[in-house]
Design a protein around this motif. Sequence first.
Motif, PDB file in Angstrom:
ATOM      1  N   MET A 164       0.844  -1.183   0.000  1.00  0.00           N
ATOM      2  CA  MET A 164       0.000   0.000   0.000  1.00  0.00           C
ATOM      3  C   MET A 164       0.890   1.248   0.000  1.00  0.00           C
ATOM      4  SD  MET A 164      -3.079   0.794   2.574  1.00  0.00           S
ATOM      5  CE  MET A 164      -3.225   2.405   3.247  1.00  0.00           C
ATOM      6  N   GLU A 165       0.642   2.122  -0.952  1.00  0.00           N
ATOM      7  CA  GLU A 165       1.416   3.345  -1.053  1.00  0.00           C
ATOM      8  C   GLU A 165       0.942   4.375  -0.046  1.00  0.00           C
ATOM      9  OE1 GLU A 165       2.412   5.250  -4.744  1.00  0.00           O
ATOM     10  OE2 GLU A 165       1.984   3.380  -5.811  1.00  0.00           O
ATOM     11  N   LYS A 166       1.884   5.153   0.456  1.00  0.00           N
ATOM     12  CA  LYS A 166       1.542   6.242   1.357  1.00  0.00           C
ATOM     13  C   LYS A 166       0.892   7.369   0.571  1.00  0.00           C
ATOM     14  CE  LYS A 166       4.704   5.939   5.182  1.00  0.00           C
ATOM     15  NZ  LYS A 166       5.675   6.634   5.999  1.00  0.00           N
ATOM     16  N   LYS A 167       0.059   8.089   1.247  1.00  0.00           N
ATOM     17  CA  LYS A 167      -0.520   9.315   0.709  1.00  0.00           C
ATOM     18  C   LYS A 167       0.069  10.466   1.497  1.00  0.00           C
ATOM     19  CE  LYS A 167      -3.301   7.245  -2.117  1.00  0.00           C
ATOM     20  NZ  LYS A 167      -3.033   7.247  -3.522  1.00  0.00           N
ATOM     21  N   TYR A 168       0.187  11.591   0.879  1.00  0.00           N
ATOM     22  CA  TYR A 168       0.712  12.792   1.514  1.00  0.00           C
ATOM     23  C   TYR A 168      -0.321  13.901   1.374  1.00  0.00           C
ATOM     24  CZ  TYR A 168       4.940  10.118   1.525  1.00  0.00           C
ATOM     25  OH  TYR A 168       5.858   9.130   1.749  1.00  0.00           O
ATOM     26  N   TYR A 169      -0.369  14.736   2.368  1.00  0.00           N
ATOM     27  CA  TYR A 169      -1.391  15.778   2.428  1.00  0.00           C
ATOM     28  C   TYR A 169      -0.760  17.138   2.648  1.00  0.00           C
ATOM     29  CZ  TYR A 169      -4.181  11.634   3.248  1.00  0.00           C
ATOM     30  OH  TYR A 169      -4.759  10.396   3.134  1.00  0.00           O
ATOM     31  N   VAL A 170      -1.247  18.109   1.901  1.00  0.00           N
ATOM     32  CA  VAL A 170      -0.983  19.512   2.184  1.00  0.00           C
ATOM     33  C   VAL A 170      -2.227  19.994   2.898  1.00  0.00           C
ATOM     34  CG1 VAL A 170      -0.671  21.808   1.186  1.00  0.00           C
ATOM     35  CG2 VAL A 170       0.455  19.834   0.151  1.00  0.00           C
ATOM     36  N   TYR A 171      -2.023  20.643   4.026  1.00  0.00           N
ATOM     37  CA  TYR A 171      -3.182  21.079   4.799  1.00  0.00           C
ATOM     38  C   TYR A 171      -3.002  22.517   5.252  1.00  0.00           C
ATOM     39  CZ  TYR A 171      -0.163  20.090   8.801  1.00  0.00           C
ATOM     40  OH  TYR A 171       0.877  20.079   9.690  1.00  0.00           O
ATOM     41  N   ILE A 172      -4.139  23.150   5.497  1.00  0.00           N
ATOM     42  CA  ILE A 172      -4.132  24.506   6.039  1.00  0.00           C
ATOM     43  C   ILE A 172      -4.954  24.496   7.309  1.00  0.00           C
ATOM     44  CG2 ILE A 172      -4.713  26.934   5.666  1.00  0.00           C
ATOM     45  CD1 ILE A 172      -4.376  26.457   2.659  1.00  0.00           C
ATOM     46  N   LEU A 173      -4.325  24.977   8.365  1.00  0.00           N
ATOM     47  CA  LEU A 173      -4.994  25.146   9.650  1.00  0.00           C
ATOM     48  C   LEU A 173      -5.220  26.638   9.886  1.00  0.00           C
ATOM     49  CD1 LEU A 173      -2.802  22.849  11.933  1.00  0.00           C
ATOM     50  CD2 LEU A 173      -4.904  22.240  10.746  1.00  0.00           C
ATOM     51  N   ALA A 174      -6.222  26.939  10.686  1.00  0.00           N
ATOM     52  CA  ALA A 174      -6.497  28.332  11.056  1.00  0.00           C
ATOM     53  C   ALA A 174      -6.806  28.409  12.540  1.00  0.00           C
ATOM     54  CB  ALA A 174      -7.691  28.865  10.259  1.00  0.00           C
ATOM     55  N   ASN A 175      -6.672  29.618  13.073  1.00  0.00           N
ATOM     56  CA  ASN A 175      -7.108  29.825  14.450  1.00  0.00           C
ATOM     57  C   ASN A 175      -8.612  30.104  14.434  1.00  0.00           C
ATOM     58  OD1 ASN A 175      -7.048  32.419  13.396  1.00  0.00           O
ATOM     59  ND2 ASN A 175      -6.067  33.324  15.176  1.00  0.00           N
ATOM     60  N   LYS A 176      -9.185  30.307  15.592  1.00  0.00           N
ATOM     61  CA  LYS A 176     -10.640  30.448  15.710  1.00  0.00           C
ATOM     62  C   LYS A 176     -11.204  31.588  14.859  1.00  0.00           C
ATOM     63  CE  LYS A 176     -14.256  30.683  19.183  1.00  0.00           C
ATOM     64  NZ  LYS A 176     -14.561  30.718  20.610  1.00  0.00           N
ATOM     65  N   SER A 177     -10.471  32.672  14.774  1.00  0.00           N
ATOM     66  CA  SER A 177     -10.953  33.837  14.020  1.00  0.00           C
ATOM     67  C   SER A 177     -10.537  33.822  12.545  1.00  0.00           C
ATOM     68  CB  SER A 177     -10.440  35.121  14.680  1.00  0.00           C
ATOM     69  OG  SER A 177      -9.029  35.178  14.578  1.00  0.00           O
ATOM     70  N   ASN A 178      -9.823  32.791  12.120  1.00  0.00           N
ATOM     71  CA  ASN A 178      -9.309  32.663  10.747  1.00  0.00           C
ATOM     72  C   ASN A 178      -8.320  33.759  10.376  1.00  0.00           C
ATOM     73  OD1 ASN A 178     -10.812  30.333  10.097  1.00  0.00           O
ATOM     74  ND2 ASN A 178     -12.607  31.596   9.700  1.00  0.00           N
ATOM     75  N   MET A 179      -7.758  34.418  11.358  1.00  0.00           N
ATOM     76  CA  MET A 179      -6.796  35.485  11.087  1.00  0.00           C
ATOM     77  C   MET A 179      -5.391  34.939  10.803  1.00  0.00           C
ATOM     78  SD  MET A 179      -8.440  38.273  11.067  1.00  0.00           S
ATOM     79  CE  MET A 179      -7.127  39.459  11.100  1.00  0.00           C
ATOM     80  N   VAL A 180      -5.062  33.781  11.378  1.00  0.00           N
ATOM     81  CA  VAL A 180      -3.726  33.214  11.213  1.00  0.00           C
ATOM     82  C   VAL A 180      -3.857  31.849  10.541  1.00  0.00           C
ATOM     83  CG1 VAL A 180      -1.607  32.509  12.387  1.00  0.00           C
ATOM     84  CG2 VAL A 180      -2.972  34.384  13.324  1.00  0.00           C
ATOM     85  N   LEU A 181      -3.086  31.644   9.494  1.00  0.00           N
ATOM     86  CA  LEU A 181      -3.084  30.374   8.769  1.00  0.00           C
ATOM     87  C   LEU A 181      -1.740  29.673   8.947  1.00  0.00           C
ATOM     88  CD1 LEU A 181      -4.642  31.438   5.346  1.00  0.00           C
ATOM     89  CD2 LEU A 181      -5.818  30.497   7.342  1.00  0.00           C
ATOM     90  N   TYR A 182      -1.782  28.344   8.900  1.00  0.00           N
ATOM     91  CA  TYR A 182      -0.580  27.518   8.971  1.00  0.00           C
ATOM     92  C   TYR A 182      -0.686  26.480   7.869  1.00  0.00           C
ATOM     93  CZ  TYR A 182       2.779  24.069  10.660  1.00  0.00           C
ATOM     94  OH  TYR A 182       3.815  23.185  10.760  1.00  0.00           O
ATOM     95  N   ILE A 183       0.359  26.352   7.071  1.00  0.00           N
ATOM     96  CA  ILE A 183       0.381  25.385   5.974  1.00  0.00           C
ATOM     97  C   ILE A 183       1.400  24.312   6.307  1.00  0.00           C
ATOM     98  CG2 ILE A 183       0.857  25.064   3.517  1.00  0.00           C
ATOM     99  CD1 ILE A 183       0.128  28.166   3.334  1.00  0.00           C
ATOM    100  N   GLY A 184       1.002  23.051   6.163  1.00  0.00           N
ATOM    101  CA  GLY A 184       1.888  21.951   6.489  1.00  0.00           C
ATOM    102  C   GLY A 184       1.727  20.783   5.539  1.00  0.00           C
TER     103      GLY A 184
END
Length: 94
Positions: free
Chosen positions: A1-21
Motif C-alpha cells: 500500500m502506497e503512502k498518501k501525503y497531504y498539504v493542509y491549512i490550519l487556522a485559528n478560531k478567528s481565521n486570522m492566522v493560517l498555517y500550511i503543512g
Amino acid sequence: MEKKYYVYILANKSNMVLYIGVTNDLTQRITHKKKGFVANFVNQFGINRLIYAEKFDKKKYALQRANEICGWSRAKKDWLISEVNPCFNEIEPF
C-alpha cells in the motif's frame, strides 16, 4: 500500500492566522495539534482548525504544492480555501 501525503491549512478560531503543512497522516497530525502536542507557532496562536487539505501520491508533489501555497498572498490563499470551503468551517481529515 502506497503512502498518501497531504498539504493542509490550519487556522485559528478567528481565521486570522493560517498555517500550511505537509504530512503523511493527516488524522494523527490534526489530533496532535488539537491536543497541543506541538510547542511552537501553532500553539502560540491557537491554530488547530483544519480548513483545507489536498491529497498527493508522492511526497515531492506535496512539498512542491505546500511551497507554492506558502508563497502566495493571503488573498490568494483565502481564494483557494473558499473554492472548497466558502465559510472557512472546520473540516474532517480524509
